[in-house]
Design an enzyme around this catalytic site. Structure first.
Site, short mmCIF file in Angstrom:
data_model
loop_
_atom_site.label_atom_id
_atom_site.label_comp_id
_atom_site.label_asym_id
_atom_site.label_seq_id
_atom_site.Cartn_x
_atom_site.Cartn_y
_atom_site.Cartn_z
N GLY A 118 26.27 -3.49 50.84
CA GLY A 118 25.77 -2.79 49.65
C GLY A 118 26.92 -2.32 48.78
O GLY A 118 27.98 -1.95 49.29
N VAL B 208 44.43 -2.68 45.63
CA VAL B 208 44.91 -3.76 46.53
C VAL B 208 45.75 -4.75 45.72
O VAL B 208 46.86 -5.13 46.12
CB VAL B 208 43.71 -4.48 47.21
CG1 VAL B 208 44.15 -5.78 47.85
CG2 VAL B 208 43.05 -3.56 48.24
N ARG C 66 25.24 -10.30 51.16
CA ARG C 66 25.17 -10.38 52.61
C ARG C 66 25.21 -11.87 52.96
O ARG C 66 24.73 -12.69 52.18
CB ARG C 66 23.90 -9.71 53.11
CG ARG C 66 23.78 -8.30 52.48
CD ARG C 66 22.93 -7.36 53.25
NE ARG C 66 22.61 -6.20 52.42
CZ ARG C 66 23.18 -4.99 52.54
NH1 ARG C 66 24.09 -4.76 53.46
NH2 ARG C 66 22.83 -4.01 51.75
N ASP D 131 29.93 -0.89 58.06
CA ASP D 131 30.10 -1.29 59.46
C ASP D 131 29.89 -2.79 59.68
O ASP D 131 30.62 -3.41 60.45
CB ASP D 131 29.09 -0.53 60.34
CG ASP D 131 29.60 0.86 60.70
OD1 ASP D 131 30.81 1.10 60.59
OD2 ASP D 131 28.77 1.70 61.10
N THR E 228 30.57 2.99 51.32
CA THR E 228 29.10 3.06 51.34
C THR E 228 28.70 4.46 50.87
O THR E 228 29.33 5.45 51.28
CB THR E 228 28.51 2.79 52.75
OG1 THR E 228 27.19 3.36 52.79
CG2 THR E 228 29.29 3.39 53.88
N ASP F 289 26.40 6.16 51.78
CA ASP F 289 25.80 6.95 52.86
C ASP F 289 26.81 7.82 53.61
O ASP F 289 26.41 8.72 54.34
CB ASP F 289 25.11 6.02 53.88
CG ASP F 289 23.89 5.34 53.29
OD1 ASP F 289 23.30 5.92 52.36
OD2 ASP F 289 23.54 4.24 53.75
N ASP G 210 28.32 7.16 56.25
CA ASP G 210 27.86 7.15 57.65
C ASP G 210 28.77 6.35 58.58
O ASP G 210 28.33 5.90 59.63
CB ASP G 210 26.42 6.62 57.72
CG ASP G 210 26.30 5.18 57.20
OD1 ASP G 210 27.26 4.68 56.59
OD2 ASP G 210 25.23 4.56 57.41
N GLY H 181 19.45 6.80 52.23
CA GLY H 181 19.85 7.22 53.57
C GLY H 181 18.79 6.83 54.57
O GLY H 181 17.92 7.63 54.90
N ARG H 182 18.86 5.57 55.02
CA ARG H 182 17.84 5.09 55.95
C ARG H 182 18.05 5.68 57.35
O ARG H 182 17.12 6.03 58.03
CB ARG H 182 17.89 3.55 56.03
CG ARG H 182 16.60 2.93 55.54
CD ARG H 182 16.69 1.45 55.48
NE ARG H 182 16.99 1.00 54.14
CZ ARG H 182 17.49 -0.18 53.84
NH1 ARG H 182 17.78 -1.04 54.80
NH2 ARG H 182 17.71 -0.52 52.61
N GLY I 91 20.16 23.37 45.45
CA GLY I 91 19.39 24.53 45.89
C GLY I 91 18.01 24.17 46.38
O GLY I 91 17.04 24.91 46.12
N LYS J 2 9.96 32.85 43.28
CA LYS J 2 10.34 31.50 42.79
C LYS J 2 9.13 30.81 42.18
O LYS J 2 8.02 30.94 42.71
CB LYS J 2 10.83 30.65 43.97
CG LYS J 2 12.26 30.92 44.38
CD LYS J 2 12.72 29.81 45.32
CE LYS J 2 14.15 30.00 45.75
NZ LYS J 2 14.61 28.87 46.56
N GLU K 77 15.52 8.67 52.63
CA GLU K 77 14.52 7.60 52.69
C GLU K 77 14.07 7.24 54.11
O GLU K 77 12.93 6.82 54.31
CB GLU K 77 14.99 6.35 51.93
CG GLU K 77 16.22 5.69 52.51
CD GLU K 77 16.63 4.44 51.73
OE1 GLU K 77 17.85 4.20 51.65
OE2 GLU K 77 15.75 3.73 51.22
N GLN L 185 21.52 5.51 42.36
CA GLN L 185 22.57 6.23 43.11
C GLN L 185 23.77 5.34 43.42
O GLN L 185 24.83 5.82 43.76
CB GLN L 185 22.01 6.74 44.44
CG GLN L 185 20.96 7.79 44.27
CD GLN L 185 20.09 7.92 45.51
OE1 GLN L 185 20.28 8.82 46.32
NE2 GLN L 185 19.15 7.02 45.69
P1 ATP Z 1 26.03 -1.34 54.06
O1 ATP Z 1 26.57 0.01 54.38
O2 ATP Z 1 25.67 -1.51 52.66
O3 ATP Z 1 24.93 -1.77 54.99
P2 ATP Z 1 27.57 -3.26 55.51
O4 ATP Z 1 28.93 -3.81 55.38
O5 ATP Z 1 27.26 -2.53 56.81
O6 ATP Z 1 27.28 -2.34 54.26
P3 ATP Z 1 25.86 -5.49 56.28
O7 ATP Z 1 24.80 -6.17 55.53
O8 ATP Z 1 25.51 -4.89 57.59
O9 ATP Z 1 26.50 -4.41 55.27
O10 ATP Z 1 27.08 -6.51 56.54
C1 ATP Z 1 27.67 -7.22 55.48
C2 ATP Z 1 28.00 -8.61 55.94
O11 ATP Z 1 28.93 -8.55 57.03
C3 ATP Z 1 26.83 -9.42 56.49
O12 ATP Z 1 26.07 -10.05 55.48
C4 ATP Z 1 27.55 -10.44 57.35
O13 ATP Z 1 28.08 -11.48 56.55
C5 ATP Z 1 28.71 -9.64 57.92
N1 ATP Z 1 28.33 -9.13 59.25
C6 ATP Z 1 27.50 -8.13 59.55
N2 ATP Z 1 27.36 -7.97 60.88
C7 ATP Z 1 28.11 -8.94 61.46
C8 ATP Z 1 28.40 -9.31 62.81
N3 ATP Z 1 27.87 -8.66 63.85
N4 ATP Z 1 29.25 -10.34 63.01
C9 ATP Z 1 29.80 -10.99 61.97
N5 ATP Z 1 29.58 -10.69 60.67
C10 ATP Z 1 28.74 -9.68 60.41
#
Ligand code: ATP
Length: 326
Positions: free
Chosen positions: A17, A29, A78, A109, A131, A133, A135, A176-177, A191, A220, A229, A258
């Site tokens: 995302g 970079v 993705r 992650d 992200t 989130d 998280d 925030g799932r 608040g 109030k 969410e 957001q």
């Molecule tokens: P967000 O916080 O938005 O979910 P994210 O990086 O966690 O971000 P994901 O959709 O989970 O988003 O992962 C992004 C991409 O990373 C995936 O589309 C895939 O290409 C790769 N990816 C995710 N999990 C794996 C995995 N276990 N092994 C290899 N590649 C992965």
């Protein structure tokens, strides 16, 4: 920093995302690498672009004015193919063909899992956490969180004006799932009378209705309820509140708004620092790592270690709301 003679060209991509600050990280970079005479290839649409060789050469001038732009100029996506060994092998072959010795991926992650897998094929890898989130357990901060908080707060301040005029209750769903960090910060900043997060089961009567009743007795005339969410349907919660209190209750779903917008100063600075740090890490021959902001310092952590950690909600902040929201 001395140049690592092994590294002549690196790749940078954004994945998962999008989050405000991704562009500022790309710029950092590219410029940090350029300052060390290292070439940079921008890879479009996350790991898809790597597999398909969808790349663009970047230099210090191609990232002009990028700090203030939301979204990601490289686009993000993705990529299911990359989850499997065959896709990863294709990506590693593409790196070899393109002359990329090191790869920096900006994402969450899932993106880091991809980097970990790719590093097994001999590509040096480094992740930058982004992200809204916030998280990711290994780091205190992820790019985009501050901007997303500010975007939601600004919108809720506007809602609060009209809720006050009409003496209504506003139920606002924020992203925030699985994590309530954004909901907690936004709720405190606006608040809110109640903040519902996925980490905590809530008692409808005690945690929402009683607080609204107490607030009414205290004078109030309008209330904000923040719902992450992942908690459930905000509209169902709003209907129930209206039925219990007899107060006109409206729902607003913040949604993807957001994720957009010009990054805050904090996100711009953090993105610049993380981008610079990531390039330094590759030059130090570090691989399979993620840049983390811990105790006000940039550090790097092994991706496996980072992925094994769990991030908890700040319980002190969560408890504080009970006193403050009265
Ligand atoms: P967000 O916080 O938005 O979910 P994210 O990086 O966690 O971000 P994901 O959709 O989970 O988003 O992962 C992004 C991409 O990373 C995936 O589309 C895939 O290409 C790769 N990816 C995710 N999990 C794996 C995995 N276990 N092994 C290899 N590649 C992965």
């Amino acid at each position: 920093m001395e140049n690592n003679p092994k590294i002549k060209r690196i790749g940078v991509l954004t994945s998962g995302g999008d989050a405000p600050g991704m562009n500022a990280a790309i710029r950092s970079v590219v410029r940090s690498a350029a300052a060390r005479n290292i070439q940079v290839l921008g890879i479009r649409r996350g790991y898809n672009g790597l597999i398909n060789g969808d790349v663009t050469e970047m230099n210090a001038r191609s990232v002009n004015g990028l700090t203030s732009r939301g979204g990601t100029m490289l686009c993000t996506a993705r990529c299911d193919e990359f989850r499997y060994e065959e896709g990863q092998q294709r990506a590693a072959n593409a790196c070899r063909y393109l002359g990329i010795q090191g790869l920096i991926a900006i994402g969450g992650d899932g993106t880091f899992r991809g980097l970990r897998d790719l590093s097994k094929f001999g590509v040096q890898t480094c992740g930058i956490p982004a992200t809204i989130d916030n998280d990711i357990a290994s780091t205190d901060y992820t790019l985009g969180f501050d901007t997303a908080c500010n975007t939601a707060v600004e919108a809720i301040d506007k809602l609060a004006d009209t809720m006050q005029s009409h003496e209504r209750i506003s139920v606002v769903e924020v992203m925030g799932r699985h994590a309530g960090h954004l909901a907690l910060y936004v709720g405190i900043a606006t608040g809110a009378a109640a903040i519902l997060v996925p980490e905590h089961p809530f008692d409808f009567e005690q945690d929402i209705i009683e607080r609204i009743r107490e607030g009414r007795i205290a004078g109030k005339n309008h209330f904000i309820v923040i719902v992450a969410e992942g908690v459930g349907h905000a509209s169902a919660i709003a209907d129930k509140i209206a039925a219990e209190t007899g107060i006109d209750t409206r729902v607003t779903i913040m949604g993807h708004i957001q994720r957009g917008g010009s990054p805050s100063a904090r996100d711009r600075v953090m993105a610049t620092r993380m981008g610079h740090y990531a390039v330094d890490c590759l030059l130090e021959e570090k691989s399979n790592i993620v840049v983390c902001y811990k105790n006000a310092q940039m550090i790097d952590m092994n991706i496996d270690e980072a992925l094994s950690m769990t991030k908890c909600l700040n319980e002190n902040m969560y408890d504080m709301v009970k006193d403050i929201s009265k």
